[in-house]
Write an enzyme that holds these catalytic residues in place. Structure first.
Site, PDB file in Angstrom:
ATOM      1  CB  CYS A 176      -0.993  -0.133   1.256  1.00 57.16           C
ATOM      2  SG  CYS A 176      -1.711   1.671   1.512  1.00 57.16           S
ATOM      3  CD  GLU A 177      -0.080   5.253  -4.014  1.00 55.11           C
ATOM      4  OE1 GLU A 177      -0.984   6.408  -4.053  1.00 55.11           O
ATOM      5  OE2 GLU A 177       0.384   4.895  -4.963  1.00 55.11           O
ATOM      6  CG  HIS A 178      -2.527   5.426   0.930  1.00 57.97           C
ATOM      7  ND1 HIS A 178      -3.759   4.931   0.726  1.00 57.97           N
ATOM      8  CD2 HIS A 178      -2.186   6.302   0.034  1.00 57.97           C
ATOM      9  CE1 HIS A 178      -4.380   5.526  -0.382  1.00 57.97           C
ATOM     10  NE2 HIS A 178      -3.469   6.168  -0.740  1.00 57.97           N
ATOM     11  CG  HIS A 179      -0.572   3.455   6.243  1.00 60.37           C
ATOM     12  ND1 HIS A 179      -1.928   3.097   5.411  1.00 60.37           N
ATOM     13  CD2 HIS A 179      -0.846   4.548   6.844  1.00 60.37           C
ATOM     14  CE1 HIS A 179      -2.560   4.029   5.892  1.00 60.37           C
ATOM     15  NE2 HIS A 179      -2.036   4.682   6.996  1.00 60.37           N
ATOM     16  CD  GLN A 217      -8.224  -4.573  -3.731  1.00 55.77           C
ATOM     17  OE1 GLN A 217      -7.809  -4.488  -2.693  1.00 55.77           O
ATOM     18  NE2 GLN A 217      -9.222  -5.252  -4.112  1.00 55.77           N
ATOM     19  CG  HIS A 245      -5.883  -3.204   1.489  1.00 58.89           C
ATOM     20  ND1 HIS A 245      -5.320  -2.404   0.762  1.00 58.89           N
ATOM     21  CD2 HIS A 245      -6.915  -3.753   0.684  1.00 58.89           C
ATOM     22  CE1 HIS A 245      -5.791  -2.532  -0.590  1.00 58.89           C
ATOM     23  NE2 HIS A 245      -6.645  -3.399  -0.516  1.00 58.89           N
ATOM     24  CB  CYS A 247      -3.087  -0.058   6.294  1.00 54.68           C
ATOM     25  SG  CYS A 247      -4.476  -0.099   4.772  1.00 54.68           S
TER      26      CYS A 247
END
Length: 288
Positions: A176-179, A217, A245, A247
């Site tokens: 995941c590019e956020h976390h 995703q 996920h 996260c």
């Protein structure tokens, strides 16, 4: 004194070299094996001390080439070998040097992270962790170094097939590019050919290429779908991803049972409800 003045007599029955000095093939074989084992052990020891040992050896010719001066009249070793080796070898050596620099820079960053966490990067369990983490991150994101043309290659075949082709339950691992934590699941890919079909393993490789990047995703689903459309220009493509996920599981709301489902369709999968329903039914989305 008599020994010094007497002529040296050599019997004709003597042979040279004496049998005692002749090499024993079995002994030579044992010695060569021992030497090879010692060299291999020394190389492993150097790699344990410096994980970049191989990359540095590959890149030494290229780096010395860049620092040489043209006024000395002496060609550096890299330039001397360039006349004899294919250009590809030097490109690979240069790429190895660049990769080594990236790994060293990433390892330094991971070391800082460990320090900020309050850990001691010099303790036994963490001494090699920064470089291990750097290599792992390079593997997790290796998709940035690949292209659709390289992945597909020449695995497009003219078969005249016009019915749905479906490969489902392809394992998915992405970040995941956020976390920067993983999300994992399954990919289902279907398409209806015009005439050309794609090697089945390439469907999995295409999904792997895009998954090995920092992703969300929704975008990953669209990228896989568009890539298959571009590769064989079928009548339509359908892609479904089901994933969990971390996260949402390891942090945040801590909902370990939650599953995210995304889909992307083109062509007849988009325009024909029956085709779309057939695809969703085959991958198990209908009737849940």
């Amino acid at each position: 004194q008599s020994c010094a003045t007497a002529p040296l007599q050599i019997s004709s029955s003597l042979r040279w070299p004496p049998r005692c000095l002749e090499p024993d093939p079995h002994q030579l074989l044992r010695c060569s094996r021992q030497l090879w084992a010692a060299m291999s052990s020394a190389k492993r020891a150097r790699q344990e001390e410096d994980p970049l040992e191989d990359l540095k050896e590959d890149a030494v010719e290229t780096t010395s080439d860049e620092s040489a001066s043209g006024d000395t009249g002496v060609e550096p070793r890299a330039l001397k070998r360039r006349a004899n080796l294919p250009a590809l070898s030097f490109k690979r050596a240069k790429a190895a040097g660049e990769e080594a620099k990236k790994l060293e820079k990433m390892a330094a960053a991971f070391r800082v992270i460990l320090e900020c966490l309050g850990e001691d990067p010099e303790r036994e369990g963490l001494v090699k962790t920064p470089m291990r983490a750097a290599k792992a991150m390079r593997f997790f994101t290796k998709g940035y170094e690949e292209s659709l043309a390289e992945v597909v290659g020449n695995a497009v075949f003219h078969e005249g097939h016009s019915e749905m082709v479906l490969v489902k339950d392809i394992d998915l691992y992405s970040l995941c590019e956020h976390h920067l934590v993983p999300f994992t699941g399954k990919v289902h890919i279907a398409y209806i050919p015009r005439a050309d079909v794609l090697g089945l393993s390439k469907l999995a490789r295409v999904s792997e290429m895009y998954a090995r990047r920092l992703q969300v995703q929704e975008r990953l689903t669209q990228q896989i779908c568009q890539a298959i459309q571009e590769a064989v220009n079928p009548l339509g493509v359908g892609v479904v991803i089901e994933a969990q996920h971390f996260c949402m599981c390891m942090r945040g709301v801590h909902k370990s049972g939650a599953s995210t489902v995304t889909s992307s369709v083109t062509g007849c999968f988009q325009s024909d409800a029956r085709t779309r329903s057939e695809f969703f039914s085959l991958v198990g989305l209908m009737g849940r």
